[in-house]
Every structure is written in C-alpha cells, then in structure tokens.
Design an enzyme around this catalytic site. Structure first.
Site, PDB file in Angstrom:
ATOM      1  N   ASP A  35     -81.239 -21.858  75.746  1.00 35.89           N
ATOM      2  CA  ASP A  35     -80.172 -21.407  74.844  1.00 35.89           C
ATOM      3  C   ASP A  35     -80.733 -20.436  73.803  1.00 35.89           C
ATOM      4  OD1 ASP A  35     -81.546 -23.234  73.299  1.00 35.89           O
ATOM      5  OD2 ASP A  35     -79.797 -24.446  72.757  1.00 35.89           O
TER       6      ASP A  35
ATOM      7  N   ASP B  46     -80.349 -24.961  80.260  1.00 42.56           N
ATOM      8  CA  ASP B  46     -80.463 -25.609  78.947  1.00 42.56           C
ATOM      9  C   ASP B  46     -79.069 -25.972  78.447  1.00 42.56           C
ATOM     10  OD1 ASP B  46     -81.780 -26.503  76.729  1.00 42.56           O
ATOM     11  OD2 ASP B  46     -82.281 -24.510  75.938  1.00 42.56           O
TER      12      ASP B  46
ATOM     13  N   LYS C 282     -81.819 -29.324  80.885  1.00 39.98           N
ATOM     14  CA  LYS C 282     -82.600 -29.821  79.748  1.00 39.98           C
ATOM     15  C   LYS C 282     -81.627 -30.273  78.656  1.00 39.98           C
ATOM     16  CE  LYS C 282     -85.029 -26.985  76.906  1.00 39.98           C
ATOM     17  NZ  LYS C 282     -84.356 -27.218  75.606  1.00 39.98           N
TER      18      LYS C 282
ATOM     19  N   GLU D  18     -81.617 -31.703  74.605  1.00 39.97           N
ATOM     20  CA  GLU D  18     -82.380 -31.926  73.382  1.00 39.97           C
ATOM     21  C   GLU D  18     -82.101 -33.329  72.830  1.00 39.97           C
ATOM     22  OE1 GLU D  18     -81.887 -28.954  70.331  1.00 39.97           O
ATOM     23  OE2 GLU D  18     -82.494 -27.306  71.660  1.00 39.97           O
TER      24      GLU D  18
ATOM     25  N   GLU E  11     -91.707 -29.456  71.161  1.00 47.91           N
ATOM     26  CA  GLU E  11     -91.669 -28.193  70.407  1.00 47.91           C
ATOM     27  C   GLU E  11     -91.986 -28.444  68.936  1.00 47.91           C
ATOM     28  OE1 GLU E  11     -88.133 -25.824  70.926  1.00 47.91           O
ATOM     29  OE2 GLU E  11     -88.716 -24.423  69.349  1.00 47.91           O
TER      30      GLU E  11
HETATM   31  O1  KIV Z   1     -84.133 -22.375  74.571  1.00 46.53           O
HETATM   32  C1  KIV Z   1     -85.361 -22.317  74.706  1.00 46.53           C
HETATM   33  O2  KIV Z   1     -85.938 -21.241  74.889  1.00 46.53           O
HETATM   34  C2  KIV Z   1     -86.124 -23.558  74.638  1.00 46.53           C
HETATM   35  C3  KIV Z   1     -87.602 -23.443  74.714  1.00 46.53           C
HETATM   36  C4  KIV Z   1     -88.115 -22.966  73.436  1.00 46.53           C
HETATM   37  C5  KIV Z   1     -88.227 -24.698  75.143  1.00 46.53           C
HETATM   38  O3  KIV Z   1     -85.556 -24.593  74.515  1.00 46.53           O
END
Ligand code: KIV
Length: 287
Positions: free
Chosen positions: A44, A83, A113, A115, A182
């Site tokens: 994202d 994401d 993914k 969070e 992160e």
């Molecule tokens: O959105 C993104 O680029 C991320 C990475 C920094 C892991 O979540």
C-alpha cells in the site's frame, strides 16, 4: 522457472535469505522478476511512492487490486503478495475474507499481507480458513500512523518489545507463512526471528532477519521526495538518469537533431510525386 509459493517461502527459514521488494505495475514486476525476487509485495506504499499521498490510508481495495493485476500480468516467478489496505480488514472477518479473495481472483496474487498482531487474529484466521496464505506485519505498521502518533521505531521499550514477541508467536501459531518486521530495533528483531519457526523479513529491523524487503522506488533512486529513511540504501539514481535522458531528448528536439532519417518513415518517391501533383492541381482549381 516455477512460481514460488507461500509454503516454499516458509520452508526457507534457516536455509536461504529471502529477497523481497515492492512493485506496483507491469514493468517494475518484470524488472523485479528478472533480478530474482522471491517475493513481490504490491504494497500500500503505492499510495506514497506512485500516487503522491502523504500516507498509506488513502488507497482502497479497488486501487490495490488494479495495481496487483498489473503486477501479475508480468507473470513473475516471485510469489506476489497483495497488501490489504486500511479498512479492508477492520470491519469483520466476512468482509476481510471477501476483500482478500479479490486479491486472488481479480488481482492474481497468491497471498495477502495484513498489518497487526493479536488484535487482528480473528481476521487472519478467517482468511487462512479460506485457504489464502497470509503474511503478517509487526512493528512500525504505517496504517496505524495516527494511533502511533507518527512513524516511529516500535519495540524500543521492554514491554512493547515483549508484546511484539507475543504478537509474533500468535501470528505464527495461527499459521501465517512469514512476518514483516518494520522499524524494529535489531536485537528485538533477532529475538523474534529466533522465537518463531517462520521467516521474518525485515525493513529497518537490522540484519538478523530471515530476509529483507525494501520499496522498489527507494532501491532504484526513483523516489520524488528528498528524505529517505535511515534503513534505505539506494543502489541507483534512476530519477537522475531519467532527468538526464529527457534533457538530452529535449535538446535534440530544439536543435533538430531528433528525429534523424533513420527514425523517420518515408513514402516512395513515385507515390510522393503523384500526391504532390494532386495537391497542387486541387489547390489551383480551388483558387
Ligand atoms: O507497503 C509496503 O511497501 C510495505 C513494506 C514496507 C513492507 O508494507
């Protein structure tokens, strides 16, 4: 080569470092694939680096699926991870599964993914139950920018670090195949890496993780902004190279050096003469 799968990434733990990078479109996915990426994350972060927003909160499912489909049309060997954007997994497990499925069905991704740690266990479990592999993301989670009060390294204090380790255990027990760490102090990331049986992939988390990820535009020096985080190492200055190339193009346009004969289409002489006569005779008649 065969497509890399989520179970293969999980099995890399302790064997080979995992190479992950973001990409948001077809040419970048081709480049990442040619360079040997194991995982392409359609992050994202597209909000910041491609669309010019200040944070990642402005992109929704439609934007993410659009970019994911562009990436998968490049047919990379890498595992493509979509994401899940802010508010796509915060309402209910049902809503989360429907959104995760869009990454797979419409975007062509093979994993998503999410969070967050224990707070998100119900939605992580629901997506896993739908047979969609999930990557976790702990530490500095950019979607929590307002709750965190800014982009700050997480887990510097003992209690916060301990909570992060517990979150990592919970995610690993739930069945996620890897965890992004992160903005985490290196020794905390090392403990998390030693504690869980799945790979950790660091970004600003030191060298002790099982893999590393960076934003493609940061690695290539393509970012528009002046400020790069401490953990970024640019390996090229493509923005500089691009400006240089365009300046040379514009200079050739000005001087007439572009286009050359070789860069020009020609009509056969015979046809041209007929055309010229035709135009000239019509011009004479009209007047
Ligand atoms: O959105 C993104 O680029 C991320 C990475 C920094 C892991 O979540």
């Amino acid at each position: 080569m065969n497509k890399i799968t989520a179970p293969e990434i999980r099995a890399r733990k302790g064997k080979a470092k995992i190479r992950m990078v973001t990409a948001y479109d077809y040419p970048m996915a081709k480049i990442a694939s040619r360079a040997g990426a194991d995982i392409i994350l359609v992050g994202d972060s597209v909000a910041n680096v491609v669309l010019g927003y200040d944070d990642t909160l402005s992109v929704d499912m439609d934007v993410m699926v659009h970019h994911t489909a562009a990436v998968t049309r490049a047919e990379p060997d890498a595992l493509v991870v979509g994401d899940m954007p802010w508010m796509s997994f915060h309402v209910s497990p049902e809503d989360t599964v429907r959104n995760a499925a869009r990454f797979i069905r419409e975007g062509g991704a093979a994993a998503v993914k999410i969070e967050g740690g224990r707070k998100r266990l119900d939605v992580v479990a629901a997506v896993l139950a739908a047979e969609i592999p999930v990557m976790g993301h702990l530490g500095l989670t950019p979607q929590s920018v307002n709750a965190m009060g800014g982009y700050r390294v997480q887990g510097k204090k003992v209690q916060a670090a301990y909570e992060m380790i517990s979150d990592a255990h919970a995610l690993a027990d739930a069945g996620v195949f890897a965890i992004v760490l992160e903005g985490v102090p290196d020794r905390v990331a090392q403990i998390v890496t030693a504690e869980v049986q799945i790979p950790t992939i660091g970004i600003g988390a030191g060298s002790g993780c099982d893999g590393q990820v960076l934003v493609m535009h940061d690695v290539l020096g393509l970012g528009g902004g002046d400020h790069l985080p401490k953990f970024v190492r640019p390996y090229a200055d493509l923005a500089g190279d691009a400006v240089d190339a365009l300046e040379r193009f514009f200079a050739d346009v000005e001087s007439g050096a572009f286009p050359s004969e070789d860069e020009t289409y020609h009509m056969p002489d015979e046809s041209f003469e007929i055309l010229r006569d035709l135009v000239e005779s019509e011009t004479t008649v009209d007047r």
